[in-house]
Design an enzyme around this catalytic site. Sequence first.
Site, PDB file in Angstrom:
ATOM      1  N   CYS A 158      -2.620  36.782  31.206  1.00  0.00           N
ATOM      2  CA  CYS A 158      -1.981  35.936  30.202  1.00  0.00           C
ATOM      3  C   CYS A 158      -2.788  34.659  30.030  1.00  0.00           C
ATOM      4  O   CYS A 158      -3.264  34.069  31.004  1.00  0.00           O
ATOM      5  CB  CYS A 158      -0.556  35.604  30.656  1.00  0.00           C
ATOM      6  SG  CYS A 158       0.329  34.447  29.607  1.00  0.00           S
ATOM      7  N   CYS A 159      -2.969  34.232  28.775  1.00  0.00           N
ATOM      8  CA  CYS A 159      -3.507  32.896  28.504  1.00  0.00           C
ATOM      9  C   CYS A 159      -2.532  32.199  27.560  1.00  0.00           C
ATOM     10  O   CYS A 159      -1.356  32.552  27.522  1.00  0.00           O
ATOM     11  CB  CYS A 159      -4.931  32.947  27.958  1.00  0.00           C
ATOM     12  SG  CYS A 159      -5.120  33.692  26.324  1.00  0.00           S
ATOM     13  N   ALA A 160      -2.980  31.211  26.821  1.00  0.00           N
ATOM     14  CA  ALA A 160      -2.046  30.423  26.015  1.00  0.00           C
ATOM     15  C   ALA A 160      -1.430  31.238  24.877  1.00  0.00           C
ATOM     16  O   ALA A 160      -0.217  31.254  24.690  1.00  0.00           O
ATOM     17  CB  ALA A 160      -2.738  29.185  25.466  1.00  0.00           C
ATOM     18  N   SER A 202      -7.903  35.195  27.823  1.00  0.00           N
ATOM     19  CA  SER A 202      -7.456  36.417  28.497  1.00  0.00           C
ATOM     20  C   SER A 202      -8.321  37.611  28.123  1.00  0.00           C
ATOM     21  O   SER A 202      -8.573  38.491  28.955  1.00  0.00           O
ATOM     22  CB  SER A 202      -5.984  36.702  28.182  1.00  0.00           C
ATOM     23  OG  SER A 202      -5.767  36.790  26.792  1.00  0.00           O
ATOM     24  N   TYR A 232       1.224  33.128  26.730  1.00  0.00           N
ATOM     25  CA  TYR A 232       2.360  32.359  27.239  1.00  0.00           C
ATOM     26  C   TYR A 232       3.284  31.925  26.109  1.00  0.00           C
ATOM     27  O   TYR A 232       4.510  31.918  26.269  1.00  0.00           O
ATOM     28  CB  TYR A 232       1.859  31.133  28.014  1.00  0.00           C
ATOM     29  CG  TYR A 232       2.965  30.170  28.366  1.00  0.00           C
ATOM     30  CD1 TYR A 232       3.864  30.454  29.387  1.00  0.00           C
ATOM     31  CD2 TYR A 232       3.134  28.980  27.655  1.00  0.00           C
ATOM     32  CE1 TYR A 232       4.894  29.587  29.704  1.00  0.00           C
ATOM     33  CE2 TYR A 232       4.157  28.102  27.964  1.00  0.00           C
ATOM     34  CZ  TYR A 232       5.035  28.411  28.983  1.00  0.00           C
ATOM     35  OH  TYR A 232       6.065  27.550  29.284  1.00  0.00           O
TER      36      TYR A 232
END
Length: 364
Positions: free
Chosen positions: A96-98, A104, A125
């Site tokens: 997971c990234c932003a 990611s 996220y």
Amino acid sequence: MQERHTEQDYRALLIADTPIIDVRAPIEFEQGAMPAAINLPLMNNDERAAVGTCYKQQGSDAALALGHKLVAGEIRQQRMDAWRAACLQNPQGILCCARGGQRSHIVQSWLHAAGIDYPLVEGGYKALRQTAIQATIELAQKPIVLIGGCTGSGKTLLVQQQPNGVDLEGLARHRGSAFGRTLQPQLSQASFENLLAAEMLKTDARQNLRLWVLEDESRMIGSNHLPECLRERMTQAAIAVVEDPFEIRLERLNEEYFLRMHHDFTHAYGDEQGWQEYCEYLHHGLSAIKRRLGLQRYNELAARLDAALTTQLTTGSTDGHLAWLVPLLEEYYDPMYRYQLEKKAEKVVFRGEWAEVAEWVKAQ
């Protein structure tokens, strides 16, 4: 390589406590994260800031090139080792990234090149956060029964024992009073809300849930505040009030605030520092309500607290704390709670001792 991108997918991740390898920078993670997430960033805070500045000044291609330059060689290898270990330890996990963007995907591609196929959250996220917010809004619409009662009534334990209970204070890592802090630091507001949403989703998924059982809380629990959608529903909820004898309440408070907190502090810090931390904890709690007690009464109770601590240190007995705890309950906490309860008297649907309230709640 798989991606998860529907709201049902996102909810399933939260319900299952799916391990999330969150590759955002630490500063982003601290501001808000999912309950089962571990932070193994692609870039640290300084690297992220440098890439962000480059992006604004020179555009995406230059920023991407700088990112690859900053995360190269030994730094890249160290982070690859950490991701690889996390993937092997959490084979059912997800990246997971932003926003499910480059970070990611870059980590996913590097892992793939190393022979590890690992899925990512499409939407990142932000998508999980929106799912958590929406889930809380929806689930808060179910009926709620609040457990009320004066300090020491065992409200939290009663909630914990219900299959449809959600321990708001436990999730907030704070017991809601001046003496409410625990040894665990409170989460950021967003992380608290995410944890609450996940707990509500899991509780709802385990049963055909008809109503929630919650403790009668104010808007703030320490530094965390309840989501407005839930707080609004709680103001309309029925209340069952625990009315236990004063002596039983004192026994509970002695166990929770003196015996257990002393044990927890010494377990965490050792005997000497643990004792100092425990003393500071009690003095800080009393000091927090100094203005409401008035300076003279505060000084009297603080002196009794000091005497009680001396007795506890030399004999191990916590009985001396009654000298300041009893007047604190009789003059401050009990009148305050009764005043608050009077303002919502029409919401009270049941009163009884702890076991009677527990039985009544089960019948609802």
